[in-house]
Design an enzyme around this catalytic site. Sequence first.
Site, PDB file in Angstrom:
ATOM      1  N   GLU A  54       0.916  -1.200   0.185  1.00  0.00           N
ATOM      2  CA  GLU A  54       0.098  -0.048  -0.047  1.00  0.00           C
ATOM      3  C   GLU A  54       0.819   1.332  -0.027  1.00  0.00           C
ATOM      4  O   GLU A  54       0.308   2.172  -0.137  1.00  0.00           O
ATOM      5  CB  GLU A  54      -0.998  -0.090   1.205  1.00  0.00           C
ATOM      6  N   ASN A  55       2.197   1.218   0.119  1.00  0.00           N
ATOM      7  CA  ASN A  55       3.052   2.325   0.060  1.00  0.00           C
ATOM      8  C   ASN A  55       3.204   2.613  -1.442  1.00  0.00           C
ATOM      9  O   ASN A  55       3.832   3.774  -1.766  1.00  0.00           O
ATOM     10  CB  ASN A  55       4.203   2.399   0.818  1.00  0.00           C
TER      11      ASN A  55
END
Lengths: 218, 235
Positions: A46-47
């Site tokens: 998710e980064n």
Amino acid sequence: MLDKIGIAKRIAKEIKDGYYVNLGIGIPTLVANYIPQGMNVVLQSENGLLGMGPFPFEGEEDADLINAGKQTITTVPGSVFFDSAMSFGMIRSRKVHLTILGAMEVSEKGDIANWKIPGKMVKGMGGAMDLVASAKNIIVAMQHVNKAGESKLLSKCDLPLTGVGCVKKIVTELAVIDITPDGFKLLERAPGVSIEEIKNATHGKLIIEGEIPEMVID
Amino acid sequence: MNKIVKNADEAIKDIGDNTTLMLGGFGLCGIPENCIAALVKKGVKGLTCISNNAGVDDFGIGLMLNTRQVKKMISSYVGENAEFERQLLSGELEVELIPQGTLATRCLAAGYGMPAIFTPAGVGTEVAIGKETRKFMVEGTEKEFLMEMAFDADFALVKAWKGDPFGNLIFRETARNFNPMMAMAGKITIAEVEELVPAGALDPDHIHTPGIFVHRIFQGIDYEKRIEQKTVRKK
């Protein structure tokens, strides 16, 4: 009884060809090692990455290339980078098929608590609240009981919640359990574990119907 | 059009006490190292920092915590920092923890000129306390959403890989993270880049952040680009 690798191996069997999958920190990260060969699965971090690969070889690590656990990683062919807003856009709009994460407690209604223990330093929820609020399918990987021997599968969570009514399945060292409108439903026993042991380790309502098979782990 | 300033000191010269800052980065990846060093040198106090994380004890925003320059952190995850924990428990530091997607989208809303967003993250949790909620139909069922406000930041400090005198920016790998939305969201956006190239050297098709959002740009120096968790496998 399963060890952490056993739990990861069992969860890997839930992954289907063509899935986009988000793996949390801890046991969920291990699941990546047991995705069947030849299956086309894309790991989302998710980064800002789709197509996460294994850790780099010593000396080849890149400070600009990390996963959501801040570990150095690599990419696989077909990978793509994007910003954090777009990342949560693909999570919120339910493009990610499966989210696998750890938990401190899960309730029979599918509520999950995994970010805060009152009285202890709170580090934050990171992306967990966004993931559980939107994911189509959430599998929790965790130990059935905590270090004090108390059940983590409860009728109602005691700890502050991360999300409400969102968990679909739990895989522990003892069992595979589905969350149904009527409560926890026992699907499989870990090798060598009796139904009695699972009952004793589960505080919430546990539904046991018919013969409960033993898990098959390669 | 020339937005180039000499260095970090010049870029941050009008950042004063009690300012609200956005700082790009995820962990220590893609953080504005030069601007942080300049803020420590300048010694401004009472800062409110909007940033996904708070650095580590001796790097990133951790450097500004050591010098007691930060009044409040707005973050999604603040582990790995002992001085942070000490200041939080002693009440010297205020912390607002918010979901990571909410953080990203509140930046996005500010950059897109929208006052608020609706998100399902945090519904039914303590994050929802005191917030306006609204129900919408989603895939045939009614679902509750929280209204979250766009951020209001005086300055955004971002780090890019390449930039040009127009302020156009290109990011590299996962160092992109929060930087593009924060670049759009700041009333004044300061970009530090690893490589400042002449106008026209960047392919317009490859630019991530159009220079209209960037007010000042400078060539950064001495990037440490520290790795927070080195994980490797054997050959």
